[in-house]
Design an enzyme around this catalytic site. Structure first.
Site, PDB file in Angstrom:
ATOM      1  CG  ASN A 479      -2.080   0.201   0.886  1.00  0.00           C
ATOM      2  OD1 ASN A 479      -2.816   0.245  -0.073  1.00  0.00           O
ATOM      3  ND2 ASN A 479      -3.085   0.696   1.708  1.00  0.00           N
ATOM      4  CG  ASN A 506      -1.837   4.850   2.392  1.00  0.00           C
ATOM      5  OD1 ASN A 506      -1.892   3.606   2.497  1.00  0.00           O
ATOM      6  ND2 ASN A 506      -1.352   5.530   3.125  1.00  0.00           N
ATOM      7  NE  ARG A 511      -6.674  -5.689   5.994  1.00  0.00           N
ATOM      8  CZ  ARG A 511      -6.505  -6.061   7.090  1.00  0.00           C
ATOM      9  NH1 ARG A 511      -7.275  -5.093   7.840  1.00  0.00           N
ATOM     10  NH2 ARG A 511      -5.126  -6.395   7.627  1.00  0.00           N
ATOM     11  CG  ASP A 528       2.584  -4.949   8.209  1.00  0.00           C
ATOM     12  OD1 ASP A 528       2.314  -4.223   9.581  1.00  0.00           O
ATOM     13  OD2 ASP A 528       2.551  -4.225   7.471  1.00  0.00           O
ATOM     14  CG  ASP A 529       1.186  -5.107  13.193  1.00  0.00           C
ATOM     15  OD1 ASP A 529       0.086  -5.798  12.737  1.00  0.00           O
ATOM     16  OD2 ASP A 529       1.421  -4.838  14.596  1.00  0.00           O
ATOM     17  CD  GLU A 616      -9.531  -1.657   8.054  1.00  0.00           C
ATOM     18  OE1 GLU A 616      -9.744  -0.851   8.603  1.00  0.00           O
ATOM     19  OE2 GLU A 616      -8.206  -2.352   8.896  1.00  0.00           O
ATOM     20  CG  ASP A 617     -11.537  -3.343  12.044  1.00  0.00           C
ATOM     21  OD1 ASP A 617     -11.953  -1.594  12.026  1.00  0.00           O
ATOM     22  OD2 ASP A 617     -10.380  -3.458  13.158  1.00  0.00           O
TER      23      ASP A 617
END
Lengths: 707, 719
Positions: A479, A506, A511, A528-529, A616-617
């Site tokens: 992104n 971005n 996603r 990614d974490d 977004e979730d």
């Protein structure tokens, strides 16, 4: 020419203001001529070689006369064998270039015989309104050459008002008649005393009849359209709300019903007080009814508003005015008409809105009606209201429904199905993933990792994911537009394919884009974490998703609570006994939800997410719950979802401002969706043998819940 | 100044002219609006006739049987009590075809069957009427005479005649049954909308000789990939008729073949003398035909063309439906199977034989979302109404049953959604909200049904006493019902634990045959069970209140499934070639024991009134397995596994000093294994499904203060 000569003269006279004026005038005139010409020409090109003028409904009172001689040929009689497949000329449709039928109305004319007697008396108000609705409908065309359906302008609503022979001759004289092919007649009263034919007895050839009063013998299935007889006074009985308190259980209101029906009703009345039998009063007046055998007078059709059930008996004719009057009054019709073809019965499921009783079984009436549960009565009332408002409330509604049916026959694959015609808006729509199946294990899942620049952590994650047996592919969504992703050679070497997708902006919504690279049903969206999930946990998560493929299945969970102080929804991340959201930082979902997120998410929600780079979730949880009405599923015990290395992340999550913003999201999205779709549950999914005193190596998933 | 005025004048006049030219029509239409008031109504309400029917009883009865309707050709008086089917005794000299034998045996084993013709509502011939093609080997000769001899024939009244093929070369006439069916209801394949007697005859699908009697294969769709990526868009492989009826459509199909995503291959290589009849395309066609495999096409195509053959229907229709290959119909005028109740527009695509060349365009324009829906619906319809002869026959009977007077109707939403009308019994309720298939927020209470077989004592220390007290502490309990099934009479009222007055306790004793109490009584749909939720318990079950409350909360989310504590599994034993049953601790399970489980009360009705009598007999004989049967039933209806909650595995009080309870008897296991196999045979398949997960409270065993947890007792119970 003259202008220019004059203009030149004026130039000579050396009066500059005049000169300017005429030059300007000249230019304006020239321009307007050119525009007029262009407009004219443009419309020419559109319509072929001639222009067609929209039919004008004017001068109804003195229409141009067409005299038909006594020996003029008559059209062919009604063809009772017609089906859509052999009487309807499909090649006449589809000439418009769009997937919509085109309907042409013949010019208004008055057909008279040699003595000057017209085929039909004055056009009726209702037929006028029908023609008006046709002309104003989206299907109308003025061009008979592109028309798929033709409406004669002769008023055939009431057979008793027309002269059949002359009308048949008039039909034959129609320019595009061709045995009646693709013509449609509206008829509400067919036949006359004493045989009361159930079809319009004029020579309609191969034409479609949109008629009231068919019985199952004369109705040509898939070809004719059954319409109701329109009651000009039904609107007087209209009621806007659903009224539960109704004085009478059953009202029979038709005048002069068959003595058999009357006897049965009177028999029932002896034992039941909830039955009201009405008939004409001594002074006959359609809008007054008197109780049978007494002189108590009621105003009709308003009295129907006081009944739970309204009787619709067969008379000489199959179609009865009381049907529409009862529907308007939100009184559930009880149909006692053997061999009836209900209006629009090919698309409307009358079982949902009416009760059917065979004539010979009229004596069971009260047994049947009393057995009906209160719940069903409620739902029938709602359905009656829905049907009336949508399909029966006006001539225009009748005409449009008729054409919609023809449209669906010609273009069946763009047509409406049962649910579209019959389900009320308040009935919850079905989940798009409605087949009850456990998804196959063989397909595996695709991990979609949204990343910006945390390459180190990304590589650790990919390495960890590669240990999950059901992983089928890793898709890295890069992104960061300022930086290129690391070369493929630097990625961890794993046995599963890795694809890197570079995004154009971005945005968090990236996603949830349904990338072509994702070939499996299941997508694991993961930050990614999130490197603390074990292979067993992820594999088990996938197992759980397989059993609930229509839900979001994931690890960190959250819930929403109603804040009584601020009177708004609040986002809650504490250790609670309930969950209503699963964060998509580590969750499985079906690829179809990604597609829905991208295509149907309310714009205000999507824009908010992209603007604030947050929520977004929550939006995804709202979307899925809104469609399925089901909560997500949390898997395995809670763990610490933060990595000790990433200080920034922890800062972000702990930030109070962040929490406030997320609460705002919940509140804002609730408004955007028009309701709070989230559902709370008190359970999570664990492996069957979780925490059991059982040899660990015999457990399929044992590395679950380690911190 | 002057000039400005002039300019203004010119502009204004131009604008006026333009208005007249473009917008003037508005003025005109306003005029005609008033004209409508001069027009008369189409009907004069004061003289319109609303009454006086001519009752059909008084109508002449000379109507031919072509005009049959239920009201005129069916004797409803035979069906007042029950909806039963009588089958004539077989004619020993004639052996019916294999398909018809299966059809008859399905009926004989069903709940519809009666051997008493006076109780029958419907009659089914033992004479094989499936194949009425005179050239066929299954054709029964002299049927007309044989039928006339039948004792209850009565010109076919109340008879159902099943037929798959009628007519023969060359015209394949639809009414060519070669005998007079009279007033019998025809359940016939390949009928056209013109010949079907509306509301009377029933269109059934054409099925293969190999079509299974019961159970039947599931559909092939196991995943819902989106978008669906199949190698072919549209496929057809089949016979072509060089001439004769139905040849036109199939002969033109090669125009659509593009070898890429549309495969249309035909052959004329069929029949004995194909070489004599062949045309110039035959050789080329045959070559192309051999390049593709039928099964492969079926599995790998999104759409399957189903063109008419000699008759309107073809086997291909059901084959495509099962494969989840969306049928594209090319059979003008075909009345689709069960179309009076099934909305086919949700599962098939209608094409028009007249517009053959438009088919590729039509199919290409169908959106992926639409494909997803159509494809899933093919599977629902296949599994609910078509996958076995049993389902086809039962659907036919149910359609007829719905026409009888005083029936509670099932609307299109019931017929067209899972679990379908065959599993939705109208005698249970007329409102869909009462059934377990919709999640209703208003389910908030349950009834506990405790089955007492051992005749235990009721003293404060006894398991039964403790069970009642802990269940009664639940927030959601509405009533406790004790089903006392023991020779001893139940303890008197005073002995039972005293409960708050809002929780009534009813003791029911089934006294029908006290020497042989049936274990199925625990699932009897007793009118006292008024709540949707039923908690089924054994008298020696051990449960805490928290466990009950939590399981009920879970069940509310899954009202269609069994939600309980101890679980078992079934497995396929390759060595024995049969199903095995295990109570070992395994990583998955497929059965939840009803000694402690929640389920919807609707399943009581299904269990008692819908299951085949054969199944009840098995349970009766073994006095065991009723819980396995309930699991079979629920899995069959929902096609989902049951749900296990919490860690609990032992749910019985261990009998003191190793005393024998029926549950630790080794024979008990063997018996259950036998049951499992019998049930699978009667169902025709193994309905049980496995699950890999159990549901726990959200904070179960989490490192957080117990005070925060809602269900604390659950933490304390080990496995």
């Amino acid at each position: 020419m003259t202008i220019s000569i004059r203009a030149s003269k004026l130039v000579n006279s050396k009066i500059p203001s005049f000169k300017h004026f005429f030059i300007a005038l000249f230019i304006i005139l020239l321009l307007s001529i050119i525009t007029a010409f262009v407009v004219q020409n443009w419309s020419f090109n559109n319509d072929g070689y001639e222009t067609y003028e929209k039919l004008q409904l004017k001068n109804i009172l003195n229409l141009p006369e067409v005299k038909l001689s006594d020996d003029a040929p008559s059209s062919r009689p009604h063809n009772s064998k017609c089906t859509y497949w052999d009487c309807f000329n499909i090649y006449r449709c589809g000439r418009t270039g769009h997937d919509r039928i085109a309907i042409y109305v013949y010019p208004l004319k008055k057909y008279v015989d040699s003595k000057g007697i017209p085929s039909v008396e004055m056009m009726s108000k209702e037929y006028y309104m029908i023609l008006q609705s046709v002309i104003e409908s989206k299907y109308y065309t003025a061009n008979p050459h592109e028309a798929c359906l033709f409406i004669p302008s002769i008023d055939t609503l009431n057979y008793e008002r027309i002269r059949a022979n002359l009308t048949s001759k008039a039909l034959e004289s129609l320019t595009y008649w061709r045995e009646g092919e693709n013509h449609l007649f509206f008829n509400m009263i067919s036949g006359t005393a004493s045989d009361f034919s159930t079809i319009l007895e004029i020579n309609t050839g191969d034409a479609i009849i949109a008629g009231a009063g068919f019985n199952t013998h004369t109705y040509r299935v898939g070809f004719d359209i059954s319409i109701p007889i329109f009651s000009p006074i039904a609107h007087l009985a209209e009621i806007n709300y659903i009224n539960d308190l109704r004085q009478w259980f059953v009202i029979s209101s038709q005048i002069n019903i068959d003595s058999y029906f009357l006897d049965e009703l009177q028999d029932m009345q002896l034992h039941n007080s909830g039955l009201l039998i009405l008939d004409a009063c001594q002074v006959h007046n359609y809008s007054k009814r008197c109780e049978y055998g007494s002189h108590q007078q009621f105003v009709y059709p308003q009295i129907l508003q006081k009944g739970t059930f309204c009787m619709v008996f067969r008379g000489e004719r199959m179609s009865q005015l009381v049907l529409l009057e009862a529907l308007a009054a939100n009184c559930i019709p009880v149909i006692v008409m053997d061999e009836v073809v209900m209006p629009f019965s090919n698309v409307i499921d009358w079982k949902r809105a009416a009760v059917f009783i065979m004539e010979d079984y009229l004596h069971t009436l009260l047994d049947v009606l009393k057995k009906i549960s209160e719940e069903r009565i409620q739902s029938m009332r709602k359905q009656v209201k829905f049907l009336y408002e949508k399909y029966f409330s006006s001539i225009r509604a009748l005409v449009e429904t008729t054409f919609d049916i023809v449209q669906d026959r010609v273009y069946p694959n763009w047509g409406k199905n049962y649910d579209d015609w019959n389900l009320r808006p308040d009935e919850l729509n079905k989940s798009p993933l409605f087949l009850p199946i456990t998804a196959p294990r063989s397909q595996g899942f695709t991990a979609a990792i949204l990343t910006y620049d945390r390459v180190e952590s990304l590589f650790i994650l990919i390495d960890k994911l590669s240990k999950v047996p059901s992983l089928s592919k890793v898709v890295v969504i890069w992104n960061n537009q300022k930086k290129s992703p690391p070369p493929m050679s630097s990625f961890p070497q794993i046995s599963k394919p890795i694809k890197v997708i570079r995004t154009k902006a971005n945005k968090l919504s990236n996603r949830f884009f349904p990338y072509e690279e994702i070939e499996t049903e299941a997508i694991l969206t993961i930050d990614d974490d999130i490197v603390m999930l074990t292979a067993d946990e992820l594999e088990f998560g996938y197992e759980v998703w397989r059993e609930f493929p229509d839900r979001i299945v994931g690890f960190p969970s959250r819930t929403h609570v109603w804040d009584n102080v601020t009177l708004s929804w609040k986002y809650e991340s504490e250790w609670t006994n309930e969950i209503s959201m699963v964060l998509t930082g580590a969750a499985f979902h079906h690829k179809y939800w990604s597609y829905l997120y991208t295509t149907t998410m309310p714009a205000q929600v999507r824009d908010w997410v992209d603007e604030h780079m947050n929520c977004e979730d929550i939006a995804m949880n709202f979307l899925v719950a809104n469609v399925t009405n089901k909560p997500p599923i949390k898997v395995a015990p809670r763990k610490k979802f933060k990595c000790p290395q990433c200080v920034n992340n922890e800062m972000l999550s702990a930030d109070m401002g962040h929490m406030v913003e997320r609460s705002q999201c919940v509140d804002r999205f609730t408004k955007a969706f028009g309701r709070m779709p989230l559902k709370s549950v008190e359970f999570r999914a664990d492996p069957v043998l979780y925490k059991d005193a059982f040899p660990e190596k015999l457990k399929r998933f044992n590395d679950i819940g380690s911190l | 100044m002057q000039a400005k005025k002039r300019y203004l004048l010119v502009f204004v006049s131009c604008a006026f002219l333009a208005y007249c030219y473009f917008g003037g029509y508005r003025l005109k239409s306003e005029i005609s609006d008033t004209e409508i008031n001069f027009l008369p109504d189409f009907v004069d309400l004061e003289t319109v006739r609303t009454g006086s029917a001519i009752r059909h009883k008084e109508r002449p009865i000379s109507e031919s049987t072509n005009e049959c309707r239920m009201e005129t050709c069916f004797d409803f008086s035979r069906c007042h009590k029950d909806f039963r089917v009588y089958i004539y005794p077989p004619d020993d000299s004639l052996v019916p075809s294999h398909s018809y034998q299966k059809l008859l045996s399905v009926l004989e084993e069903s709940r519809y069957y009666t051997n008493d013709p006076t109780k029958a509502c419907l009659f089914v011939l033992s004479l094989d009427t499936l194949d009425r093609d005179r050239l066929s080997t299954d054709y029964v000769r002299n049927l007309q005479i044989r039928i006339q001899r039948l004792p209850y024939w009565n010109n076919g009244q109340n008879h159902v005649i099943f037929n798959l093929y009628s007519g023969t070369w060359p015209d394949y006439a639809e009414n060519g049954l070669d005998f007079d069916t009279g007033m019998a209801i025809l359940a016939k394949a390949s009928v056209s909308i013109n010949s079907i007697r509306s509301g009377f005859d029933i269109s059934i699908p054409l099925f293969h000789k190999k079509h299974p009697e019961k159970g039947g294969e599931p559909g092939f769709v196991v995943s819902n990939n989106f978008p669906l990526n199949k190698s072919y868009l549209l496929a057809f492989k089949g016979k072509r008729y060089v001439h004769g009826i139905g040849s036109e459509t199939r002969n033109a199909l090669f125009h659509l073949h593009n070898e890429r995503d549309i495969v249309m291959v035909t052959t004329c290589r069929h029949g004995k003398s194909w070489k004599d009849m062949k045309d110039e395309r035959c050789d080329e066609d045959n070559k192309e035909y051999d390049r593709y495999d039928y099964e492969v096409l079926l599995q790998n195509s999104t759409f399957c063309l189903v063109p008419r053959g000699r008759r309107l229907g073809s086997y291909r229709f059901l084959e495509a439906l099962q494969a989840g290959c969306i049928p594209v119909l090319l059979s003008n005028g075909w009345a689709l199977p069960f179309a009076q109740v099934i909305d086919w527009s949700k599962a098939v695509v209608w094409a028009d034989e007249r517009l053959l060349l438009q088919v590729p365009n039509t199919v290409r324009s169908i959106s992926p979302t639409n494909i997803l829906e159509l494809r899933q619906q093919t599977q629902i319809l296949w599994e609910k109404y078509f996958s076995s002869i049993e389902k086809i026959v039962f659907t036919t009977l149910e359609i007829i049953r719905e026409r009888l007077p005083k029936q509670t109707p099932r609307d299109g939403t019931v017929w067209n959604n899972s679990p379908g009308a065959l599993l939705t019994l109208p005698q249970f309720s007329d409102s869909p909200l009462q059934f377990p298939f919709t999640v209703e927020e208003s389910l908030d209470q349950f009834t506990a049904v405790i089955y007492c077989q051992l005749g235990s004592l009721v003293v404060p220390s006894s398991p039964l006493y403790r069970l009642i007290t802990s269940v009664a502490r639940s927030k959601y309990i509405a009533r406790i019902i004790i089903v006392w099934s023991n020779d001893k009479s139940p303890p008197p009222k005073g002995r039972w634990p005293s409960l708050p007055s809002r929780i009534p306790l009813n003791v029911l004793q089934f006294s029908s045959d006290p020497t042989k109490p049936s274990i199925s009584q625990r699932f009897y749909p007793h009118p006292l069970i008024e709540t949707s939720g039923v908690l089924s318990l054994d008298e020696d079950t051990v449960l805490t209140t928290d466990e009950v409350d939590f399981a009920f909360k879970v069940w509310m989310q899954f009202p269609d499934r069994i939600v309980g504590y101890p679980a078992r599994s079934h497995y396929w034993d390759d060595a024995k070639g049969s199903w095995g049953y295990t109570s070992k601790w395994t990583n998955d399970y497929s059965i939840v024991l009803t000694g402690a489980a929640f389920y919807h009360r609707y399943y009581n009705i299904l269990y008692t009134e819908w299951l085949s009598p054969l199944l009840h007999k098995t349970v009766e004989q073994s006095q065991n397995c009723e819980d396995i049967l309930m699991n079979f039933l629920v899995s069959h209806v929902t096609r989902r596994p049951p749900i296990k909650v919490t860690q609990r595995k032992q749910y019985k009080e261990q009998p003191p000093n190793g005393g024998r309870s029926p549950w630790n008897d080794p024979d008990h296991f063997i018996q259950r294994q036998t049951c499992l196999n019998t049930f699978a045979a009667v169902f025709g398949y193994m309905p049980l499904l496995r699950s890999n997960l159990r549901l726990d409270p959200v904070l179960f065993k989490d490192p957080v203060s117990n005070l925060r947890k809602k269900y604390r007792q659950i933490e304390l119970i080990g496995s």
